[in-house]
Design an enzyme around this catalytic site. Structure first.
Site, PDB file in Angstrom:
ATOM      1  N   ARG A  65     -23.367  -6.046 -40.049  1.00  0.00           N
ATOM      2  CA  ARG A  65     -22.202  -6.246 -40.905  1.00  0.00           C
ATOM      3  C   ARG A  65     -22.552  -6.463 -42.368  1.00  0.00           C
ATOM      4  O   ARG A  65     -21.699  -6.319 -43.241  1.00  0.00           O
ATOM      5  CB  ARG A  65     -21.323  -7.352 -40.327  1.00  0.00           C
ATOM      6  CG  ARG A  65     -20.665  -6.843 -39.024  1.00  0.00           C
ATOM      7  CD  ARG A  65     -19.909  -7.907 -38.270  1.00  0.00           C
ATOM      8  NE  ARG A  65     -20.713  -8.983 -37.742  1.00  0.00           N
ATOM      9  CZ  ARG A  65     -21.352  -8.957 -36.573  1.00  0.00           C
ATOM     10  NH1 ARG A  65     -21.278  -7.899 -35.799  1.00  0.00           N
ATOM     11  NH2 ARG A  65     -22.062  -9.985 -36.172  1.00  0.00           N
ATOM     12  N   GLU A  98     -32.414 -18.648 -30.647  1.00  0.00           N
ATOM     13  CA  GLU A  98     -32.227 -19.774 -29.744  1.00  0.00           C
ATOM     14  C   GLU A  98     -33.046 -19.587 -28.460  1.00  0.00           C
ATOM     15  O   GLU A  98     -33.637 -20.526 -27.949  1.00  0.00           O
ATOM     16  CB  GLU A  98     -30.742 -19.918 -29.409  1.00  0.00           C
ATOM     17  CG  GLU A  98     -30.429 -21.170 -28.629  1.00  0.00           C
ATOM     18  CD  GLU A  98     -28.943 -21.350 -28.400  1.00  0.00           C
ATOM     19  OE1 GLU A  98     -28.578 -22.295 -27.700  1.00  0.00           O
ATOM     20  OE2 GLU A  98     -28.143 -20.532 -28.901  1.00  0.00           O
TER      21      GLU A  98
END
Length: 185
Positions: A69, A106
């Site tokens: 994006r 993560e």
């Protein structure tokens, strides 16, 4: 935008144009969907204009957009401020020779790449993405650019998820400009 800035009235319109989708892509996530911002031509234009107003006449020669994006917001900003656009991509997406930077997620790691020769030492860059969460991708982009001698002037994001504190790690390397803080995430 930055600390101490007066709230621009366009920010509320931008914030209201971003759709929040609960439980996407998994339960408990409130997904910040910018596709509705892109459908609102006034809010999309205001988003670009706010960044252009901030970065024009700052000597920025490179706008580095993070996949995917950052590719939406980066090129119109780059054109408006007279800078080149450099895509920062996931592995094996760029043809030719690349330089890579591994970063932590993560649950594991990922890699960001850009073309060798896309930037030159001494250039001044803006790094842009749609959203900052933990800051990992922005930090990787900064490290990648700095490894080849580029000065990262600032990072810019349309949205921040403030509870994830991503601007903290990025802020230790450069300042971060955010238009909208996502509420209720």
């Amino acid at each position: 935008m930055a600390a101490g800035d007066v709230q621009d009235p366009r920010i509320q319109k931008i914030a209201s144009a971003i759709r929040v989708i609960p439980d996407f892509p998994k339960p408990g996530i409130l997904f910040q969907d910018i596709t509705t911002l892109l459908l609102d031509t006034k809010a999309f234009r205001d988003t670009i204009d706010l960044f252009v107003e901030r970065y024009k006449d700052k000597g920025i020669s490179v706008v580095a957009g993070i996949e995917a994006r950052g590719f939406i917001f980066g090129p119109p900003i780059a054109l408006a401020i007279g800078a080149k656009f450099v895509p920062m991509r996931k592995p094996n997406k760029l043809p030719g020779e690349v330089i890579s930077e591994e970063y932590s997620l993560e649950y594991g790691t990922d890699i960001m790449e850009m073309h060798v020769g896309a930037v030159e030492a001494g250039e001044r860059a803006l790094v842009i993405d749609d959203l900052i969460a933990t800051g990992g991708t922005l930090c990787a982009a900064i490290r990648l650019l700095e490894r080849v001698g580029v000065h990262v002037f600032e990072c810019a994001c349309v949205i921040e998820l403030p509870e994830l504190k991503g601007s903290g790690p990025v802020g230790r390397q450069t300042t971060v400009c955010v238009l909208v803080n996502a509420a209720g995430v």
